[in-house]
Design a protein around this motif. Structure first.
Motif, mmCIF file in Angstrom:
data_model
loop_
_atom_site.group_PDB
_atom_site.id
_atom_site.type_symbol
_atom_site.label_atom_id
_atom_site.label_comp_id
_atom_site.label_asym_id
_atom_site.label_seq_id
_atom_site.Cartn_x
_atom_site.Cartn_y
_atom_site.Cartn_z
ATOM 1 N N SER A 48 0.826 -1.215 0.000
ATOM 2 C CA SER A 48 0.000 0.000 0.000
ATOM 3 C C SER A 48 0.857 1.261 0.000
ATOM 4 N N GLU A 49 1.926 1.261 0.778
ATOM 5 C CA GLU A 49 2.781 2.448 0.863
ATOM 6 C C GLU A 49 3.459 2.730 -0.475
ATOM 7 N N THR A 50 3.971 1.676 -1.116
ATOM 8 C CA THR A 50 4.627 1.849 -2.417
ATOM 9 C C THR A 50 3.656 2.381 -3.453
ATOM 10 N N LEU A 51 2.484 1.750 -3.564
ATOM 11 C CA LEU A 51 1.500 2.189 -4.548
ATOM 12 C C LEU A 51 0.970 3.578 -4.224
ATOM 13 N N GLY A 52 0.849 3.888 -2.945
ATOM 14 C CA GLY A 52 0.415 5.224 -2.550
ATOM 15 C C GLY A 52 1.413 6.290 -2.966
ATOM 16 N N GLN A 53 2.705 5.989 -2.814
ATOM 17 C CA GLN A 53 3.738 6.940 -3.229
ATOM 18 C C GLN A 53 3.733 7.121 -4.738
ATOM 19 N N TYR A 54 3.541 6.005 -5.474
ATOM 20 C CA TYR A 54 3.446 6.102 -6.929
ATOM 21 C C TYR A 54 2.270 6.988 -7.331
ATOM 22 N N ALA A 55 1.147 6.841 -6.633
ATOM 23 C CA ALA A 55 -0.034 7.643 -6.962
ATOM 24 C C ALA A 55 0.235 9.129 -6.748
ATOM 25 N N LYS A 56 1.046 9.465 -5.738
ATOM 26 C CA LYS A 56 1.400 10.867 -5.498
ATOM 27 C C LYS A 56 2.417 11.368 -6.528
ATOM 28 N N ASP A 57 3.412 10.534 -6.813
ATOM 29 C CA ASP A 57 4.473 10.952 -7.726
ATOM 30 C C ASP A 57 3.999 11.018 -9.172
ATOM 31 N N TYR A 58 3.127 10.075 -9.547
ATOM 32 C CA TYR A 58 2.717 9.948 -10.943
ATOM 33 C C TYR A 58 1.193 9.938 -11.054
ATOM 34 N N PRO A 59 0.534 11.048 -10.744
ATOM 35 C CA PRO A 59 -0.932 11.087 -10.784
ATOM 36 C C PRO A 59 -1.449 10.770 -12.176
ATOM 37 N N GLN A 60 -2.526 9.981 -12.212
ATOM 38 C CA GLN A 60 -2.978 9.467 -13.503
ATOM 39 C C GLN A 60 -3.909 10.411 -14.239
ATOM 40 N N GLY A 61 -4.549 11.342 -13.573
ATOM 41 C CA GLY A 61 -5.367 12.310 -14.292
ATOM 42 C C GLY A 61 -6.767 11.794 -14.588
ATOM 43 N N SER A 279 10.554 11.359 -7.967
ATOM 44 C CA SER A 279 11.347 10.666 -6.952
ATOM 45 C C SER A 279 12.752 11.251 -6.864
ATOM 46 N N CYS A 280 13.360 11.540 -8.011
ATOM 47 C CA CYS A 280 14.694 12.146 -8.008
ATOM 48 C C CYS A 280 14.663 13.525 -7.364
ATOM 49 N N VAL A 281 13.625 14.306 -7.676
ATOM 50 C CA VAL A 281 13.507 15.640 -7.072
ATOM 51 C C VAL A 281 13.424 15.523 -5.553
ATOM 52 N N ARG A 282 12.678 14.537 -5.074
ATOM 53 C CA ARG A 282 12.546 14.349 -3.631
ATOM 54 C C ARG A 282 13.913 14.070 -2.992
ATOM 55 N N GLU A 283 14.740 13.283 -3.655
ATOM 56 C CA GLU A 283 16.055 12.970 -3.105
ATOM 57 C C GLU A 283 16.990 14.180 -3.158
ATOM 58 N N PHE A 284 16.946 14.928 -4.256
ATOM 59 C CA PHE A 284 17.769 16.134 -4.334
ATOM 60 C C PHE A 284 17.363 17.144 -3.261
ATOM 61 N N GLU A 285 16.062 17.323 -3.081
ATOM 62 C CA GLU A 285 15.598 18.273 -2.075
ATOM 63 C C GLU A 285 15.922 17.783 -0.670
ATOM 64 N N ALA A 286 15.914 16.466 -0.457
ATOM 65 C CA ALA A 286 16.321 15.923 0.848
ATOM 66 C C ALA A 286 17.796 16.197 1.115
ATOM 67 N N ALA A 287 18.573 16.328 0.028
ATOM 68 C CA ALA A 287 20.000 16.656 0.170
ATOM 69 C C ALA A 287 20.232 18.158 0.242
ATOM 70 N N GLY A 288 19.142 18.937 0.254
ATOM 71 C CA GLY A 288 19.257 20.377 0.373
ATOM 72 C C GLY A 288 19.543 21.099 -0.925
ATOM 73 N N ARG A 289 19.235 20.465 -2.049
ATOM 74 C CA ARG A 289 19.511 21.080 -3.342
ATOM 75 C C ARG A 289 18.244 21.715 -3.920
ATOM 76 N N ARG A 290 18.387 22.881 -4.515
ATOM 77 C CA ARG A 290 17.264 23.569 -5.138
ATOM 78 C C ARG A 290 17.092 23.050 -6.569
ATOM 79 N N VAL A 291 15.851 22.819 -6.974
ATOM 80 C CA VAL A 291 15.546 22.263 -8.294
ATOM 81 C C VAL A 291 14.846 23.325 -9.134
ATOM 82 N N ILE A 292 15.350 23.522 -10.368
ATOM 83 C CA ILE A 292 14.835 24.530 -11.289
ATOM 84 C C ILE A 292 14.182 23.833 -12.477
#
Length: 515
Positions: A48-61, A279-292
């Motif tokens: 459930s947690e994995t699929l829930g995260q996918y639903a947040k990261d990749y909303p189907q519309g 998912s990559c953006v989440r990891e960069f932001e967790a490392a304190g990096r700003r994403v443009i």
């Protein structure tokens, strides 16, 4: 394709007494069960947690899922492009065959491992043991930095618990990911699933202490990591533009080697050239990096991107203005020298559709529609707003039906799209280009990108007379059920089609086994 179902080299296998296989002992579902049942089964098996995260990261519309190739190909492609990375699939044999064929069609030249299963090994948990044995067999630090195992639809729905695999064996990282078609909408976003999982692993390693330096020497300037697969010339163009700001281009994520992940994390900012890498953006932001977001495409896009990057990296205003004064006149000149004349509709599933759309508009094209299989993102908002201000309809999570409806409505001089869109256009004697191979594989950034599309697009539009000649030559041979030359033209039998549709719509037999 290697069968890794059993260990033949005699290497010791850790006992499995510490692994709880309850989650894997379910009534294995086959591909015939449908996405809804497979999704519910996966949730019941503890995902459930994995699929829930996918639903947040990749909303189907608004609709279920765009028509695209198997999503898992995206993750497989990322891994196969990396040095010292072993890729293993767990799924139905037909799916594994198709993914392996597609990967080699695109020039992988690498072995794809496969852990086969039967209904018995699936429901008893033996499949998990076979996977565990396979990763132990592969975990040779002389050959690999990492081993990636991908669960396809059936093992995911049956709850095969890759999260219980060891995180590391003999110094080789073990990464297990679930990439089911009922959880990840497109192959583009599946690239993010694996790239994000690797970034997370690398980030946690770096937080624990010193890590291996990247193969290439690190610049003494602050770097900007680049997020998204690009034409090989684009990172060089981006590097040249960043140099004018006193910056340097960092690694491109997805990377080509594990150690590049550390270099990507060690940056001043991240340029999300493709906006769907949640998912990559989440990891960069967790490392304190700003994403443009967005990218330096065309005159306006380049100006805005230089401003945003300069602001994120604390570049002096004078340096930003100097870079713009050097680049923008050259880009404007290149656009003026190679204009595009004609009405165009554009669609694709790579994630760069809005960037290409901006470049077409600034080149003079009468662009009416941009459809992308990817979702709307905060990193694509600037591109969407710019296109909409120019009168372009932007459709996220575009379905094939929406792409075809746009073609019918706007009657373009050129249709750029996926294979079925191209097929439909050519059947109607309209020039068409396949987006993935003929458009997205060209440079888009900076001065080089400004004139890169004009020649191929103007040539295609100029071929209208050839289509007219072919259309006239084949006139009268019929279409659809009446296509061909007949003594007696076949009769349309709509009742047969209705009967067949009803048969296909029936509930699949509950007694069918797993694929």
């Amino acid at each position: 394709m290697d069968d890794l179902g059993s260990c033949k080299n005699g290497s010791p296998i850790e006992p499995a007494s510490d692994v709880n296989l309850t989650a894997a002992r379910t009534d294995g579902l086959g591909c015939h069960a449908g996405k809804d049942k497979m999704r519910e089964a996966a949730k019941a098996a503890g995902l459930s947690e994995t699929l829930g995260q996918y639903a947040k990261d990749y909303p189907q519309g608004p609709h279920d899922q765009p028509q695209s190739m198997c999503p898992a190909f995206g993750s497989l492609r990322v891994g196969l492009r990396m040095r010292r990375t072993a890729m293993v699939l767990s799924g139905s044999a037909c799916c594994v065959y198709g993914l392996t064929f597609t990967s080699h069609f695109y020039g992988a030249r690498r072995t794809v491992g496969y852990v086969p299963f039967s209904s018995e090994t699936l429901v008893t948990g033996k499949l998990f043991e076979d996977i565990r044995e396979a990763v132990h067999q592969l975990a040779d630090p002389q050959l690999y930095d990492s081993v990636v195992i991908i669960n396809l639809c059936v093992p995911t729905a049956s709850g095969v618990p890759l999260r219980l695999l060891p995180k590391e064996i003999n110094g080789v990282r073990i990464i297990g990911i679930d990439v089911p078609g009922f959880g990840v909408p497109t192959h583009a976003e599946a690239k993010d699933v694996l790239a994000g999982a690797m970034l997370r692993f690398a980030r946690l390693e770096a937080e624990q202490g010193p890590v291996q330096a990247p193969r290439t020497l690190r610049s003494d300037k602050p770097t900007v990591s680049l997020l998204g697969e690009m034409f090989p010339a684009d990172p060089m163009q981006l590097g040249a533009m960043l140099d004018l700001l006193g910056l340097a281009a960092g690694p491109v994520v997805p990377t080509r080697e594990w150690r590049e992940l550390y270099g990507a994390l060690d940056c001043a900012a991240v340029a999300a050239i493709h906006p769907f890498y949640a998912s990559c953006v989440r990891e960069f932001e967790a490392a304190g990096r700003r994403v443009i977001g967005s990218a330096p495409v065309g005159h306006d896009g380049t100006a805005d991107w230089l401003d945003a990057i300069g602001d994120a990296c604390n570049v002096a205003r004078d340096a930003i203005d100097a870079a713009k004064n050097r680049l923008l006149p050259a880009i404007k000149g290149a656009l003026a020298a190679t204009p595009i004349k004609g009405r165009i509709t554009l669609s694709g599933y790579e994630g760069s559709e809005l960037l290409v759309g901006r470049l077409l508009v600034e080149s003079g094209a009468d662009l009416r529609y941009v459809g992308t299989a990817c979702p709307r993102s905060r990193f694509s908002d600037a591109d969407r707003e710019w296109l909409e201000a120019k009168g372009v309809h932007v459709q996220f999570r575009a379905s094939l039906e929406q792409d075809l409806a746009a073609y019918q409505e706007f009657k373009p001089d050129l249709a750029i799209g996926t294979t079925p869109v191209v097929q439909k256009a050519k059947q109607n004697a309209t020039p068409a280009l396949y987006f993935t191979n003929l458009i997205s594989a060209r440079p888009l950034m900076g001065v080089a990108g400004a004139g890169a599309l004009a020649r191929v697009i103007n040539t295609a539009i100029g071929n209208q007379s050839r289509f007219d000649e072919m259309n006239a030559f084949f006139a009268g041979v019929g279409a659809g059920y009446a296509a061909g030359v007949w003594q007696d033209v076949p009769r349309d039998r709509p009742e047969f089609r209705k009967k067949q549709r009803a048969k296909l719509a029936r509930k699949p037999s509950e007694e069918m086994g797993a694929c």
